[in-house]
Design an enzyme around this catalytic site. Structure first.
Site, PDB file in Angstrom:
ATOM      1  N   MET A   1       0.821  -1.205   0.000  1.00 45.65           N
ATOM      2  CA  MET A   1       0.000   0.000   0.000  1.00 45.65           C
ATOM      3  C   MET A   1       0.860   1.262   0.000  1.00 45.65           C
ATOM      4  SD  MET A   1      -2.947  -1.206  -0.232  1.00 45.65           S
ATOM      5  CE  MET A   1      -4.004   0.215  -0.016  1.00 45.65           C
TER       6      MET A   1
ATOM      7  N   ASP B   1      11.004   3.462   4.855  1.00 40.40           N
ATOM      8  CA  ASP B   1      10.778   2.104   5.387  1.00 40.40           C
ATOM      9  C   ASP B   1      11.974   1.743   6.259  1.00 40.40           C
ATOM     10  OD1 ASP B   1      10.058  -0.749   5.682  1.00 40.40           O
ATOM     11  OD2 ASP B   1       8.660  -0.357   4.056  1.00 40.40           O
TER      12      ASP B   1
ATOM     13  N   GLU C   1      -0.183  -3.798   9.873  1.00 38.10           N
ATOM     14  CA  GLU C   1      -1.416  -3.578  10.647  1.00 38.10           C
ATOM     15  C   GLU C   1      -1.243  -4.070  12.090  1.00 38.10           C
ATOM     16  OE1 GLU C   1      -3.734  -1.787   9.691  1.00 38.10           O
ATOM     17  OE2 GLU C   1      -5.700  -2.452  10.320  1.00 38.10           O
TER      18      GLU C   1
ATOM     19  N   LYS D   1       2.154   0.814  15.263  1.00 36.18           N
ATOM     20  CA  LYS D   1       1.769   2.098  14.669  1.00 36.18           C
ATOM     21  C   LYS D   1       1.966   3.210  15.702  1.00 36.18           C
ATOM     22  CE  LYS D   1      -1.593   0.316  11.234  1.00 36.18           C
ATOM     23  NZ  LYS D   1      -1.198   0.582   9.877  1.00 36.18           N
TER      24      LYS D   1
ATOM     25  N   HIS E   1      -8.069   5.800   3.921  1.00 38.16           N
ATOM     26  CA  HIS E   1      -8.062   4.381   3.590  1.00 38.16           C
ATOM     27  C   HIS E   1      -8.119   4.170   2.079  1.00 38.16           C
ATOM     28  CE1 HIS E   1     -10.148   0.231   3.805  1.00 38.16           C
ATOM     29  NE2 HIS E   1      -8.866   0.085   3.986  1.00 38.16           N
TER      30      HIS E   1
ATOM     31  N   ASN F   1      -6.726  -1.540  -2.593  1.00 31.79           N
ATOM     32  CA  ASN F   1      -5.673  -2.279  -3.289  1.00 31.79           C
ATOM     33  C   ASN F   1      -6.179  -2.814  -4.625  1.00 31.79           C
ATOM     34  OD1 ASN F   1      -3.439  -3.909  -3.799  1.00 31.79           O
ATOM     35  ND2 ASN F   1      -4.164  -5.573  -2.501  1.00 31.79           N
TER      36      ASN F   1
ATOM     37  N   GLU G   1     -11.470   6.192   1.388  1.00 30.41           N
ATOM     38  CA  GLU G   1     -12.357   6.508   2.507  1.00 30.41           C
ATOM     39  C   GLU G   1     -11.600   7.477   3.408  1.00 30.41           C
ATOM     40  OE1 GLU G   1     -15.139   2.789   3.730  1.00 30.41           O
ATOM     41  OE2 GLU G   1     -13.022   2.425   3.890  1.00 30.41           O
TER      42      GLU G   1
ATOM     43  N   ASN H   1     -15.753  -2.011   4.165  1.00 33.96           N
ATOM     44  CA  ASN H   1     -15.562  -3.339   4.740  1.00 33.96           C
ATOM     45  C   ASN H   1     -16.697  -3.721   5.685  1.00 33.96           C
ATOM     46  OD1 ASN H   1     -13.303  -3.946   3.300  1.00 33.96           O
ATOM     47  ND2 ASN H   1     -11.896  -3.097   4.813  1.00 33.96           N
TER      48      ASN H   1
HETATM   49  P1  NAI Z   1       2.959  -4.600   3.736  1.00 36.14           P
HETATM   50  O1  NAI Z   1       3.351  -5.672   4.664  1.00 36.14           O
HETATM   51  O2  NAI Z   1       3.000  -4.875   2.275  1.00 36.14           O
HETATM   52  O3  NAI Z   1       3.857  -3.322   3.999  1.00 36.14           O
HETATM   53  C1  NAI Z   1       4.146  -2.804   5.258  1.00 36.14           C
HETATM   54  C2  NAI Z   1       5.488  -2.102   5.164  1.00 36.14           C
HETATM   55  O4  NAI Z   1       5.663  -1.326   6.340  1.00 36.14           O
HETATM   56  C3  NAI Z   1       6.667  -3.052   5.072  1.00 36.14           C
HETATM   57  O5  NAI Z   1       7.477  -2.699   3.980  1.00 36.14           O
HETATM   58  C4  NAI Z   1       7.376  -2.872   6.396  1.00 36.14           C
HETATM   59  O6  NAI Z   1       8.778  -3.028   6.309  1.00 36.14           O
HETATM   60  C5  NAI Z   1       7.020  -1.441   6.716  1.00 36.14           C
HETATM   61  N1  NAI Z   1       7.154  -1.093   8.123  1.00 36.14           N
HETATM   62  C6  NAI Z   1       6.757  -1.789   9.219  1.00 36.14           C
HETATM   63  N2  NAI Z   1       7.025  -1.094  10.325  1.00 36.14           N
HETATM   64  C7  NAI Z   1       7.599   0.071   9.953  1.00 36.14           C
HETATM   65  C8  NAI Z   1       8.087   1.214  10.634  1.00 36.14           C
HETATM   66  N3  NAI Z   1       8.019   1.307  11.945  1.00 36.14           N
HETATM   67  N4  NAI Z   1       8.609   2.216   9.915  1.00 36.14           N
HETATM   68  C9  NAI Z   1       8.683   2.148   8.577  1.00 36.14           C
HETATM   69  N5  NAI Z   1       8.207   1.098   7.874  1.00 36.14           N
HETATM   70  C10 NAI Z   1       7.678   0.073   8.542  1.00 36.14           C
HETATM   71  O7  NAI Z   1       1.518  -4.145   4.217  1.00 36.14           O
HETATM   72  P2  NAI Z   1       0.366  -3.433   3.363  1.00 36.14           P
HETATM   73  O8  NAI Z   1      -0.515  -4.453   2.758  1.00 36.14           O
HETATM   74  O9  NAI Z   1       0.990  -2.412   2.491  1.00 36.14           O
HETATM   75  O10 NAI Z   1      -0.495  -2.732   4.502  1.00 36.14           O
HETATM   76  C11 NAI Z   1      -0.075  -1.539   5.113  1.00 36.14           C
HETATM   77  C12 NAI Z   1      -1.257  -0.886   5.785  1.00 36.14           C
HETATM   78  O11 NAI Z   1      -2.289  -0.653   4.843  1.00 36.14           O
HETATM   79  C13 NAI Z   1      -1.900  -1.719   6.893  1.00 36.14           C
HETATM   80  O12 NAI Z   1      -2.330  -0.859   7.906  1.00 36.14           O
HETATM   81  C14 NAI Z   1      -3.092  -2.359   6.198  1.00 36.14           C
HETATM   82  O13 NAI Z   1      -4.134  -2.694   7.068  1.00 36.14           O
HETATM   83  C15 NAI Z   1      -3.498  -1.251   5.277  1.00 36.14           C
HETATM   84  N6  NAI Z   1      -4.264  -1.647   4.095  1.00 36.14           N
HETATM   85  C16 NAI Z   1      -3.910  -2.759   3.386  1.00 36.14           C
HETATM   86  C17 NAI Z   1      -4.639  -3.126   2.266  1.00 36.14           C
HETATM   87  C18 NAI Z   1      -4.271  -4.325   1.478  1.00 36.14           C
HETATM   88  O14 NAI Z   1      -5.060  -4.771   0.654  1.00 36.14           O
HETATM   89  N7  NAI Z   1      -3.086  -4.888   1.671  1.00 36.14           N
HETATM   90  C19 NAI Z   1      -5.800  -2.316   1.809  1.00 36.14           C
HETATM   91  C20 NAI Z   1      -6.021  -1.126   2.590  1.00 36.14           C
HETATM   92  C21 NAI Z   1      -5.280  -0.831   3.703  1.00 36.14           C
END
Ligand code: NAI
Length: 719
Positions: A326, A345, A404, A409, A452, A455, A464, A502
Site C-alpha cells: 500500500m 521504510d 497492521e 503504529k 483508507h 488495493n 475513505e 468493509n
Molecule cells: P505490507 O506488509 O505490504 O507493507 C508494510 C510495510 O511497512 C513493510 O514494507 C514494512 O517493512 C514497513 N514497516 C513496518 N514497520 C515500519 C516502521 N516502523 N517504519 C517504517 N516502515 C515500517 O503491508 P500493506 O498491505 O501495504 O499494509 C499496510 C497498511 O495498509 C496496513 O495498515 C493495512 O491494514 C493497510 N491496508 C492494506 C490493504 C491491502 O489490501 N493490503 C488495503 C487497505 C489498507
C-alpha cells in the site's frame, strides 16, 4: 447577439464563432444554448458572402463537455417518442451546419465530449490542439446511453467502421495525435496556431472545392459488402458481450445503430440511430447509470465538510511511512501527480522493492500508451526514499501505511512526532484499527485522520476519509482536497469498525461461509454473485484478499457487531492447514493463466468437516437473497447511524470500493428498485436465521410508507 456565442469576422471573410457560456466553467449544450445556436445557424445560412466558418471554445483547455446533465437525466424517464422529440432540435441544428453555404472547421482545444464531438462531426473538418488535455470522445455508453445526435452515423463515415465501433462502444477518449492519425481531425497543432491553421484549411477547402465533395461523400452509405459487415459486427458484438457480460445494453444498442445505419444514406442512418436511442431510454439501467454519474459529480464537488468557510490547507509535500504493497502505491499516486513525496521504510531492501513497485505502475501505463517515459522520469524525480524519518521534516502530511499492528503504529507515531512540523497532519491507511483511538496517541487528535486507500492503489479510485471523534473540519477538508488532487474519489465517513466499505461487505462475505457450512457448493455461491453483477464471487474475492487478512478483519468485525455475526472457522482451518504465508490455501486452484479455476480439493475436504447436513440444492435466487440481503441491512444501519452523510455515499463506496454492479446503481438504489415492502417480505422468509435477516427500523418504515432511500426524481415528462 446571443449570450453563449460571439461572432467576429476575420480577414478573408471568415467568421470565427466562439462558444463561451457565461458564468460557467465548461460549455454544455443545454436547451437554451441549442436555441441560440439554431438562431445563429439560421442567420449564417444567409451569409453567402462568407468564405468559411471557424468554431472554437472561449474556455481555455475546454472545448465542449457535451449535453446538459439535466437533459441527459431526463432521458432515463421518457419513452422513445419523447426522446425523438427531445433530440430533434440538435439534429436540426447539426443538419443546418452541414448545409451552410461555406466550409466549416471546428478548432478543438481540451475536452470534446459527447454532443460536442457530434457538433464537431457535423462540420466539414476539425483541427485539434496537440496539448495532452485535448481528448475527443463519445462517452455516452458510460452513462448507459448512445450518441443520439448523429455520432453513430457520422463517425463511421469519417474514420471507417472499426475505429468508429471502438470509440463508440468503449466510450474511451481519443487523444489529439491519435485523432489525427485516424482522420478524426485533419491535424493536431500547438494551441496558439489553431486559428491560423483553421484559416488555411478553409482556404484549401474553398479553392479545391473539396468541402462540397466531402459533404457528398459523408452523406453516402459506407458501401460495405455482406462479408465485411458480417465479420466486423460478429467480432465487435463478441467483444462487447464479453466485456459487458451482457449486463449493459447501451454498447450493443450503439452497435445496432451503426450496423443498421452504415450502409444507408446519412439521412436514413440517422433514423436507425434514433430507433436505437428509443430502445434504451426510460430503462432502469439507464436511470441507475445516470444517477451514478450525478453522484460522482457531487463527490467531485464535495469539500467533505458542511461548513463552506473551512478551507483546505495547502499541501506542498507528502510523506509516506511504509513502502509495502500500500505504501508504495500511495507514494506513487502522489509523485505521479507532481507532488513532492518522501517514502520511508525500515531498510534499503524494502525501499528498493517499493521503488520497483512504483516504477511498475508507470511502466504498465507506458505499455498501454497511457504514459510516456517522460512521465516515469517526472514521477521518479518527485519520489525521494529514505530509512530516516528526517525526510518528513518539511512534509505537510504524513500517510502511515505500515504493518497492521496498533502497538507498532503508535510507536511509529511517537517517533514521527519528533521530526514532523508542529501543524502537519498525520493520516493512517489502517483498514481495521479505530481512528478515534489512534488519534489519542497523536499530539493533536484534531490533526489525525484515516485515509483508507484500496488495493491496488493505482487502479482503485476510492479513498475513505475517516473522521475520528476529534478530527477537525480543516483536516478533513485538506485530505479530501489532496485525494482529489491525486485523482481519487474521496468519501468522508465516521469512524466505526470496518469503516464504510468493509463493514457493509463483511456480512456478505461471512454469509458465503455460512452457505458453505450449509452444503452449498463454492462454485454455486460465486456463480450467483457474478450473475447478480459482482466482478467476482465472495470466495474468489477471499482468495484475492488473502486468508490472513480475511481472518483478521473478520475477527475485528465480529467483535464489533456480535449480534449479527455468525462465526465460521473455515478460514481459520484453511489458514492452519496451509501453514500461512505464500503457501496459504485458496478456495480455487488455477493451473495456468487463462485456465478455469477448480475448487481446491484440500479446501473441499475442510468444508466437508464443517458441513451441517447434506449437500444443499439451494437455488440461485435464494443464494442471491442470502448473500445480498445482509449486505443491504448493514447499508441501512450505516445510514441510520450517520456513518455517511447520504445514501449516495454508501452506493458510490460500494461501486468504487468492491465493484458493486454499477448497472444496479448501488445496494440502496437496488433496494429502491426492488421496493422496501418486497424486501421486508423476502426477509420474513429467513426470519429463523436471526438478527442478520431482521429488517432494520429504517427499512420497516420505508416498507410501511411506500418510501425509498432516494427521493423520487422530479424530472421527467408526463407521458
Ligand atoms: P505490507 O506488509 O505490504 O507493507 C508494510 C510495510 O511497512 C513493510 O514494507 C514494512 O517493512 C514497513 N514497516 C513496518 N514497520 C515500519 C516502521 N516502523 N517504519 C517504517 N516502515 C515500517 O503491508 P500493506 O498491505 O501495504 O499494509 C499496510 C497498511 O495498509 C496496513 O495498515 C493495512 O491494514 C493497510 N491496508 C492494506 C490493504 C491491502 O489490501 N493490503 C488495503 C487497505 C489498507
Amino acid at each position: 447577439m446571443s449570450d453563449a456565442f460571439r461572432v467576429e469576422e476575420l480577414d478573408g471573410k471568415i467568421a470565427l464563432v466562439t462558444f463561451d457560456l457565461p458564468d460557467k466553467k465548461v460549455n454544455t449544450l443545454g436547451q437554451a444554448v441549442l436555441r441560440e445556436l439554431a438562431a445563429l445557424v439560421t442567420g449564417l445560412a444567409r451569409r453567402t458572402d462568407l468564405r468559411g466558418l471557424l468554431f472554437q471554445s472561449g474556455k481555455p483547455g475546454q472545448f465542449i463537455a457535451g449535453a446538459d446533465l439535466n437533459d441527459l437525466a431526463m432521458l432515463a424517464y421518457i419513452n422513445a417518442e419523447q426522446a425523438a422529440g427531445a433530440l430533434g432540435a440538435g439534429h436540426q441544428i447539426f443538419n443546418g451546419i452541414g448545409a451552410l453555404p461555406f466550409p466549416t472547421v471546428a478548432l478543438i482545444d481540451g475536452n470534446c465530449m459527447g454532443g460536442g464531438t457530434e457538433l464537431a462531426l457535423a462540420m466539414d473538418d476539425r483541427i485539434a490542439s496537440s496539448a495532452s488535455h485535448t481528448q475527443i470522445a463519445l462517452p455516452e455508453v458510460k452513462v448507459g446511453l448512445i450518441p443520439g445526435w448523429g455520432g453513430t452515423q457520422r463517425l463511421p463515415r469519417l474514420v471507417g467502421l472499426n475505429p468508429a465501433i471502438e470509440i463508440i462502444t468503449t466510450g474511451e477518449p481519443v487523444p489529439a495525435q491519435k485523432a489525427a492519425a485516424i482522420g478524426l481531425v485533419f491535424d493536431a497543432v500547438p494551441v496558439e496556431r489553431l486559428v491560423e491553421e483553421g484559416k488555411r484549411r478553409i482556404e484549401y477547402l474553398q479553392q479545391s472545392g473539396e468541402w462540397k465533395t466531402r459533404r457528398e461523400e459523408l452523406r453516402r452509405p459506407l458501401g460495405l459488402d455482406q462479408d465485411q459487415m458480417t465479420f466486423a459486427f460478429a467480432v465487435a458484438e463478441g467483444l462487447v458481450k464479453s466485456k459487458t457480460r451482457e449486463q449493459y445494453p447501451a454498447p450493443l444498442a450503439a452497435l445496432r445503430a451503426i450496423r443498421e445505419g452504415c450502409n444507408l444514406s446519412l439521412e436514413e442512418g440517422l433514423k436507425a440511430e434514433q430507433k436505437a436511442v428509443g430502445e434504451i431510454v426510460g430503462s432502469p439501467i439507464l436511470g441507475n447509470l445516470i444517477a451514478i454519474f450525478f453522484m460522482k459529480n457531487r463527490l467531485s464537488r464535495d469539500a467533505g465538510v458542511e461548513d463552506a468557510s473551512i478551507k483546505p490547507r495547502a499541501i506542498g509535500s507528502v510523506g509516506v511511512l511504509g513502502s509495502g504493497l500500500m505504501g508504495a502505491g500511495i507514494a506513487t499516486a502522489h509523485a505521479r501527480s507532481g507532488i513532492r513525496t518522501a517514502m520511508v521504510d525500515v531498510d534499503d531492501e524494502r525501499l528498493k522493492d517499493g521503488l520497483q513497485r512504483a516504477s511498475e505502475v508507470v511502466m504498465s501505463r507506458i505499455k498501454i500508451g497511457r504514459a510516456t517515459p517522460q512521465d516515469m522520469a517526472n514521477m521518479l524525480a518527485m519520489l525521494n526514499t529514505s530509512t530516516s524519518h528526517s525526510v518528513f521534516a518539511d512534509a505537510d502530511i504524513v500517510i502511515e501505511a505500515i504493518t497492521e499492528n496498533e502497538a507498532a503504529k503508535k510507536e511509529a507515531y511517537a517517533q514521527l512526532a519528533r521530526v514532523m512540523k508542529d501543524d502537519a497532519i498525520l493520516a493512517s491507511n489502517t483498514s481495521t484499527i479505530s481512528i478515534t483511538r489512534m488519534a489519542e496517541s497523536w499530539r493533536q487528535p484534531e490533526r489525525f485522520v484515516g485515509m483508507h486507500f484500496f488495493n491496488p492503489v493505482d487502479r482503485m479510485e476510492l479513498v475513505e476519509v475517516i473522521r475520528g471523534e476529534k478530527t477537525s473540519d480543516e483536516t478533513v477538508a485538506t485530505v479530501v482536497a489532496l485525494a482529489k488532487r491525486i485523482r481519487k474519489t474521496p468519501i468522508v465517513v465516521k469512524d466505526c469498525a470496518g469503516f464504510l466499505v468493509n463493514r457493509v461487505l463483511f456480512p456478505y462475505m461471512n454469509e458465503a461461509l455460512v452457505l458453505l457450512e450449509q452444503g452449498v457448493p463454492m462454485e454455486a455461491i460465486d456463480r450467483a454473485s457474478v450473475k447478480f453483477g459482482m466482478p467476482m464471487g465472495p470466495l474468489t474475492l477471499t482468495d484475492l484478499v488473502g486468508l490472513a487478512t480475511s481472518v483478521y478483519a473478520g475477527k475485528v468485525i465480529h467483535a464489533a457487531y456480535p449480534d449479527r455475526s455468525v462465526g465460521s472457522s473455515i478460514l481459520v482451518d484453511m489458514l492452519e492447514a496451509g501453514g500461512g504465508g505464500k503457501s496459504a490455501l485458496k478456495f480455487y486452484n488455477t493451473k495456468g493463466k487463462g485456465s478455469k479455476p477448480e475448487p481446491n480439493p484440500a479446501v473441499v475436504e475442510i468444508i466437508g468437516r464443517h458441513q451441517q447436513g447434506p449437500k444443499s440444492e439451494m437455488g440461485e435466487a435464494q443464494i442471491t437473497d442470502r448473500l445480498f440481503l445482509p449486505m443491504l441491512l448493514e447499508a441501512t444501519r450505516v445510514l441510520e447511524e450517520g456513518i455517511v452523510r447520504e445514501p449516495g455515499d454508501v452506493d458510490m463506496g460500494l461501486i468504487l470500493g468492491i465493484g458493486f454492479p454499477p448497472f444496479k446503481g448501488g445496494i440502496l438504489r437496488w433496494a429502491d428498485t426492488v421496493g422496501a415492502a418486497a424486501l421486508v417480505e423476502k426477509l420474513a422468509k429467513y426470519a429463523d436465521l436471526g438478527k442478520r435477516y431482521e429488517p432494520t427500523e429504517r427499512l420497516k418504515r420505508l416498507a410501511k410508507d411506500g418510501g425509498t432511500f432516494y427521493p423520487r426524481p422530479k424530472i421527467g415528462l408526463a407521458s
